[in-house]
Every structure is written in C-alpha cells, then in structure tokens.
Design an enzyme around this catalytic site. Structure first.
Site, PDB file in Angstrom:
ATOM      1  CE  LYS A 159      -6.101   1.969  -0.974  1.00 42.43           C
ATOM      2  NZ  LYS A 159      -6.987   2.149   0.340  1.00 42.43           N
ATOM      3  CE  LYS A 208      -3.666   2.501   2.641  1.00 48.58           C
ATOM      4  NZ  LYS A 208      -4.651   2.230   3.693  1.00 48.58           N
TER       5      LYS A 208
END
Length: 344
Positions: free
Chosen positions: A268, A209
């Site tokens: 992400k 992320k």
C-alpha cells in the site's frame, strides 16, 4: 568479408522475421493472447461504517464513496456480492467521546465494528469480511497505536491489537487485516487467535505500508489523521509506516510477516508502488494484496470531472496494471464500478 556481406544481404531479405503486430491485428486476436485478465473476484471493496440508522454521508474528497450506517452497509454488501465481489475491507468512524489513548473501544464486543461484522455475515454469509486492525479510528491522537514517551509504543499497542482481533473473530470476521505496521504483531495476532479457538481466521497483513501522502481522502473519511495534543506526539506516521525511498525493506517486512504466520500480505499504496508489488510477489509464497488507495481514486475522479481523463478507461487500465504487477487481490474504491463494467 564476402561471407559477412552475404549474411547481411540475407538478413535484409528476411526483415522483419518477427512481426509483433500480427498478434495485435484485431480485438479477437488480442483477447486470445492477453496475458492478464480482470474479474470481479479480483476486487475487495473498502467500506466506511457510520453510527446510526439510515445514514449515508458523502465523502467530498472521494466522489461516489459514502459512510453508511450498518443497515445501509448491509444493502450495499448484498448488491456488490451480486456483482461478483467476494470481499470487503471495513472501517468505522466512531464518535469522539469513545476515543482515548488506550483504544479500548476497539475490542468492545458491542462496538460499531463488531456489530457491522455480525450484520454483514448474517445478511451475506459468503462475503469475506476483513475488518481493519489499527487503533487510529479509536485514538484521541489519530495514531495507529498507544502514545507513550512521545511516540507510538510498539509492544503495548500489539497487545491491544490482539484483543481487537479476537473481538473481530468473535463477531464473525473471516480475516483480520492489521494495518498498523507495529513490529511483531502478526505473530502475536496468530498466537492470540489460536489461543481463543480461531485457528481458521486468517491474517491479511499490511506488510509494506508506506508513509504516503496518497492517504489524505481516507483520513478525511475517518477523521484519523494525527492531531495536535497537549502531550508530545509524533506529527506524522513515519516512525512506523515505511519510508517511500526504500525497496529492500519492503521485501524484508513481507518475508517476516509470512514467517510469523500471515496468510496474505499487502502493499500500500498501489500504482506508484508497482515495483514493490512485483518484488514482494517474487519473494513470498502467499497471495499479495494491493491497496489502490483513496488518493489514487480521488485523482482519477478529479481529472475525469474536468474532462481531462476518461474515468472508466483509466480505472480499468490502472486495475489491470496492478493485477499484471502481481496482485492476487486488489482493494479498491473502484471495485463496484469496475465490476459493473466487467459484467456487461
């Protein structure tokens, strides 16, 4: 010399031996040889939960996306299940008076998240529910963990996340989805879930992320951006989310999470990070989820509203590209729209 000339002449007479366009002649042929396909079961729908009843609040930076109270969320879940979507990733927006630096509301058995999980599973038992595990919706500082000595303290945050995850499992969650990026949290979550008797509750870890500017609309939806405070706090999330200049680090993070017990890993954001998706896919032996995030959604919607892009064509192209890069599951705000098109 004569031999070379003969070879050149023969090559010219055969040109072109290979014609790629033969396989592009019409849609029937293209569909026969298409390497990647999309299905509603490839999608997970992120959903925002609000307090109250019969509440549906539009999120201005995400046209078509709403914060819904639990009763209306359940109705939406039934609708998307009928379209073939089999997973939801849920987030809650709680009132300010429930926020503090410990995040203790996150493991309240009667909290908004826990009630939402139970309601969704009661209404639609086959829908896979993956609640978000991070403290930012519960933090007075908007950070994903507990602030101590001017930074997010890793180990005390992990202990809080274990309590949060067990409470989600008790409410009926199928997977927990830690998005916090604390070190070692997957192992501690696995140990905590197992000790509480939830060996079959999975972990979908946000492994890679990145500290991205693409999250802006999401933070609007949950009011979860870092805030100014009367104590020293980090101004952003770069001490725990990844530097977007790094590639090898993403592979390392994903491998560590798998070794610690993650059943799925996530990359992400999505479109701007497809090189990372492919690298992670090649490095691990578990499903890879990709989050097609709020900023990516908002950009398409804004351009489509101005007539600069075709919403449906760009939506489907981006989702196909994410799948082609190696995604087993795509968390996307376009899930419902795309499923409607795929069902035609």
């Amino acid at each position: 010399m004569k031999l070379n000339a003969l070879m050149v002449q023969k090559a010219k007479s055969m040109f072109p031996l290979h014609r790629g366009r033969r396989l592009r002649t019409n849609e029937s042929i293209r569909s026969l040889v298409r390497e990647t396909s999309l299905s509603p079961t490839d999608f997970m729908f992120p959903m925002f939960i609000a307090e109250g009843e019969n509440v549906k609040v539009a999120i201005p930076s995400m046209p078509g996306i709403f914060r819904r109270s639990i009763d209306l969320t359940v109705e939406e879940v039934k609708e998307i299940f009928a379209l073939g979507i089999r997973a939801v990733n849920i987030y809650v927006k709680i009132s300010e008076d429930l926020k503090d630096n410990t995040g203790k509301e996150a493991w309240n058995p009667n909290g908004l998240m826990q009630q939402a999980i139970s309601a969704i599973k009661a209404a639609c038992p086959e829908m896979i529910v993956m609640p978000d595990v991070a403290l930012d919706p519960y933090s007075i500082y908007g950070h994903d963990g507990i602030i101590a000595n001017g930074d997010v303290e890793n180990d005390s945050t992990v202990a809080a996340l274990v309590k949060m995850s067990v409470s989600h499992a008790q409410a009926g969650a199928d997977f927990v989805a830690p998005s916090d990026m604390m070190d070692g949290r997957v192992l501690r979550l696995r140990e905590g879930l197992d000790a509480a008797g939830f060996q079959n509750v999975g972990i979908m870890s946000y492994s890679a992320k990145y500290a991205s500017a693409f999250y802006g609309p999401f933070r609007d939806a949950l009011d979860s951006a870092p805030r100014e405070a009367d104590v020293e706090v980090p101004k952003d999330k770069k001490t725990y989310q990844m530097d977007y200049a790094n590639r090898i680090e993403a592979i390392r993070e994903a491998v560590w999470d798998v070794e610690e017990g993650a059943d799925m890993v996530m990359v992400k954001p999505g479109i701007a990070y497809l090189d990372i998706v492919r690298e992670v896919k090649n490095a691990v032996n578990v499903p890879v989820t990709v989050f097609h995030v709020s900023g990516e959604y908002a950009m398409i919607k804004a351009a489509a509203e101005r007539g600069w892009l075709d919403n449906d064509k760009i939506m489907m192209e981006q989702l196909m590209c994410i799948k082609r890069a190696g995604a087993s599951l795509i968390s996307t705000y376009f899930a419902k729209e795309a499923a409607i098109i795929l069902n035609k």
